[in-house]
Design an enzyme around this catalytic site. Structure first.
Site, PDB file in Angstrom:
ATOM      1  N   ASP A 130       0.839  -1.201   0.000  1.00 49.73           N
ATOM      2  CA  ASP A 130       0.000   0.000   0.000  1.00 49.73           C
ATOM      3  C   ASP A 130       0.874   1.251   0.000  1.00 49.73           C
ATOM      4  OD1 ASP A 130      -2.606   0.925  -0.055  1.00 49.73           O
ATOM      5  OD2 ASP A 130      -2.672   1.282   2.108  1.00 49.73           O
ATOM      6  N   HIS A 189      -8.017   2.766  -2.099  1.00 51.97           N
ATOM      7  CA  HIS A 189      -8.965   3.400  -1.185  1.00 51.97           C
ATOM      8  C   HIS A 189      -9.555   4.591  -1.952  1.00 51.97           C
ATOM      9  CE1 HIS A 189      -6.523   1.209   1.724  1.00 51.97           C
ATOM     10  NE2 HIS A 189      -7.347   1.539   2.705  1.00 51.97           N
ATOM     11  N   GLU A 192     -13.631   7.468   0.570  1.00 56.33           N
ATOM     12  CA  GLU A 192     -13.698   7.284   2.031  1.00 56.33           C
ATOM     13  C   GLU A 192     -13.868   8.649   2.691  1.00 56.33           C
ATOM     14  OE1 GLU A 192     -10.078   5.752   3.713  1.00 56.33           O
ATOM     15  OE2 GLU A 192     -10.996   5.231   5.636  1.00 56.33           O
TER      16      GLU A 192
END
Ligand SMILES: [Zn+2]
Length: 315
Positions: A130, A189, A192
């Protein structure tokens, strides 16, 4: 009810290794190295920014391969207790490289912990490296280059996390194109803490095959239709969204709407220790607070395998 949920085979596809480290473990690691213990309120955050700071502090305590071996082994013990049979686990490689830690040596530690956990009957897993948005595209590219030789060691893909407001998906277009060309799977992601444009960007500019959170899709009917049509997996992490303030109240969470619209949603814990939850707890929350039936929960458990990179292949 908890026993019933634990008994279902489940995959977990949105889980950060560092976010799964209990404060008690950090205390033990600090004591071993003669460091001051973590603050007792390390896992209380006023907002998303506070959470990101705490996450980085956890990474500070994970100094090298030995610490990673310990936390990996502990995580797998807990996954096993939750009925997780397969997991795709994020390693905060972007933070590690930023902190100038030896990624490959740390991966040796993670692998050692994983091998021991597997020998003890723990679940099968793959790893997702990540990158951190606010460190920029160059750092993400460096991380991705370092991910390529690790493919043979269970690294299956890359993702981006961190502060969405400080790193639009479009900035990482070349990073994702390179990762895809190297055979790495792609997740991001998105939606969010930013709006639907962040999700569109992850899909269109990055070719993300899976979306982490995706909450902002709730305000964009065309996006909902697209996600349903293409069956793009969306990882839902209820406690995380509550604790970071991404949703104000559990009743406002869009999971029910996503499910009714036919989205391929599944439940994950995100950072279970940092949010004080476990996977069965997330299913219970969906049942007790959002009114999902047992049948719907079972559908989410089945979806968790379809959402995984092992369950789906690149077209
Ligand atoms: Zn996450």
């Amino acid at each position: 009810m908890r026993d019933l949920i634990v008994g279902w085979p489940k995959a977990e596809v949105h889980l950060h290794l560092e976010g799964a480290v209990e404060i008690e473990t950090l205390r033990e690691l600090a004591a071993c190295r003669g460091l001051p213990p973590p603050p007792a309120d390390l896992y209380d955050y006023p907002d998303f920014g506070g959470f990101l700071k705490a996450f980085q502090m956890v990474c500070d305590y994970l100094a090298g391969p030995a610490e990673y071996e310990t936390v990996t082994r502990k995580l797998f013990g807990r996954l096993q207790q939750q009925g997780v049979v397969y997991a795709e686990i994020y390693v905060a490689a972007g933070v590690l490289l930023w902190q100038r830690k030896p990624l490959e040596a740390i991966f040796d530690g993670i692998e050692a912990g994983y091998r021991r956990a597997r020998a003890d009957g723990g679940p099968e897993a793959r790893w997702i490296l990540d990158a951190t948005r606010q460190f920029g595209a160059e750092a993400a590219m460096e991380m991705t280059r370092r991910a390529v030789p690790l493919r043979g060691r269970g690294v299956i893909g890359i993702g981006i996390g961190g502060d969405e407001e400080r790193g639009a998906p479009e900035l990482f277009r070349e990073v994702y194109a390179y990762a895809r060309a190297q055979g790495l799977r792609l997740t991001a992601h998105a939606g969010e803490t930013a709006g639907p444009e962040s999700i569109w960007g992850a899909l269109r500019a990055l070719g993300a095959e899976r979306i982490g959170h995706g909450l902002a899709a709730a305000g964009d009917a065309r996006l909902i239709e697209h996600l349903a049509d293409k069956q793009v997996p969306v990882d839902i992490c209820l406690s995380s969204n509550l604790r970071t303030g991404a949703v104000r109240a559990i009743e406002e969470h869009p999971l029910r709407g996503f499910l009714d619209a036919g989205l391929l949603v599944s439940l994950s814990t995100d950072d279970p220790a940092m949010f004080g939850t476990d996977l069965a707890g997330e299913y219970l929350l969906a049942h007790e607070r959002l009114g999902l039936s047992i049948g719907e929960l079972r559908r989410l458990a089945a979806n968790s395998f379809r959402a995984s990179f092992q369950g789906r292949r690149l077209e």
